[in-house]
Design an enzyme around this catalytic site. Structure first.
Site, PDB file in Angstrom:
ATOM      1  CG  HIS A   1      20.525  -6.433 -32.202  1.00 35.70           C
ATOM      2  ND1 HIS A   1      21.281  -7.478 -31.728  1.00 35.70           N
ATOM      3  CD2 HIS A   1      19.354  -6.969 -32.628  1.00 35.70           C
ATOM      4  CE1 HIS A   1      20.602  -8.605 -31.851  1.00 35.70           C
ATOM      5  NE2 HIS A   1      19.429  -8.326 -32.398  1.00 35.70           N
TER       6      HIS A   1
ATOM      7  CB  SER B   1      18.967 -11.371 -33.323  1.00 32.16           C
ATOM      8  OG  SER B   1      18.572 -10.973 -32.041  1.00 32.16           O
TER       9      SER B   1
ATOM     10  CG  ASP C   1      23.874  -6.173 -30.141  1.00 31.55           C
ATOM     11  OD1 ASP C   1      22.815  -5.784 -29.610  1.00 31.55           O
ATOM     12  OD2 ASP C   1      23.927  -7.125 -30.934  1.00 31.55           O
TER      13      ASP C   1
END
Length: 281
Positions: free
Chosen positions: A234, A142, A202
């Site tokens: 995610h 991320s 995501d």
């Protein structure tokens, strides 16, 4: 190449996404002992910590023989107040201007570059301790993945003595600056191989952002293998981490048992056409 695996797995239990749980750990970096073998620096996502990342990733390199062949480091970002999260105080490498992150999301360039400089210093110290640049891998999830996408292409600047020659691995990330910085990327940095994972479901860092990031790196002349997962949100899954582990070991010429193989490291040949670079799992 973009790979989309067909046996879609749900997120592995105990592997969280970028949680918003506040942590107050200061930036830290475990002292690396000079030795032969690979060095993997892992950058967590916003709201995470180095300890959480270690618990997720370290088991994939804990087999007898691997622990001494691949060294892992998991620094923790400082805390910051994030307005788009209701002024929550969480760990973050730089500010977050909006969620979800799209291909057009703009970040504060000065904050991003300060974070890049911090990680560059860690890597410079690792090389000074005796680690070969060809054995260094920078990886992240991320926001950590966004940061390392810049680290891998900007490390060969005047202040830095080497480029990251091992490789960079991005999980659910994006390129956090606009295309205007492309002219600053050196020819040496463009040789860094990149492996990119992204879930098509995501909702925090949209798939379009990851796809655009990989395409941009290829426009720079870099090799970027992109693996897409249709039902993944995610989060990290076991299938990603297994592929990641093997990619690192292949590039180091090390078997899963930790034995050094005699075969040459893969050259990651360029492939024409984004569709040919995408594999769907």
């Amino acid at each position: 190449m973009i790979v989309i695996p067909t046996n879609n797995r749900t997120p592995r239990a105990g592997i969280p996404s970028d949680s918003l749980t506040p942590t107050n750990k200061l930036l830290r970096m475990a002292a690396a002992r000079p030795s032969a073998g690979g060095f993997v620096l892992w950058l967590h996502g916003s709201g995470g910590s180095g300890d959480e990342s270690r618990a997720q990733v370290e088991p994939y390199f804990s087999a007898p023989g691997l622990a001494s062949s691949v060294r892992l480091s998991f620094p923790t970002a400082p805390t910051a107040t994030i307005p788009c999260y209701g002024d929550a105080v969480i760990t973050a490498w730089f500010g977050i201007t909006e969620v979800p992150i799209t291909a057009k999301t703009v970040r504060d360039e000065n904050e991003v570059l300060k974070a890049v400089e911090f990680v560059h210093e860690l890597l410079d110290k690792e090389v000074a301790s005796g680690t070969s640049p060809s054995d260094i891998f920078v990886c992240g999830m991320s926001q950590g993945g966004k940061l390392l996408s810049l680290i891998c292409i900007w490390h060969f600047l005047d202040h830095s003595a080497f480029s990251i020659q091992g490789g960079c691995v991005v999980f659910s990330g994006s390129v956090p600056l606009n295309r205007s910085f492309a002219e600053k990327v050196s020819s040496e940095a463009r040789k860094t191989p990149v492996l990119w994972f992204h879930g098509m479901a995501d909702g925090l860092v949209l798939f379009e952002a990851g796809h655009a990031g990989c395409a941009f790196l290829e426009e720079l002349g870099m090799t970027c293998e992109f693996k897409a997962y249709p039902t993944l949100g995610h989060s990290l899954v076991d299938e990603e981490l297994q592929y990641f582990q093997q990619w690192i070991l292949d590039r180091l010429g090390i078997s899963a048992s930790g034995a050094t193989e005699k075969t040459a490291k893969p050259s990651s040949p360029r492939r024409d056409g984004l569709a040919k670079r995408i594999s769907i799992s």
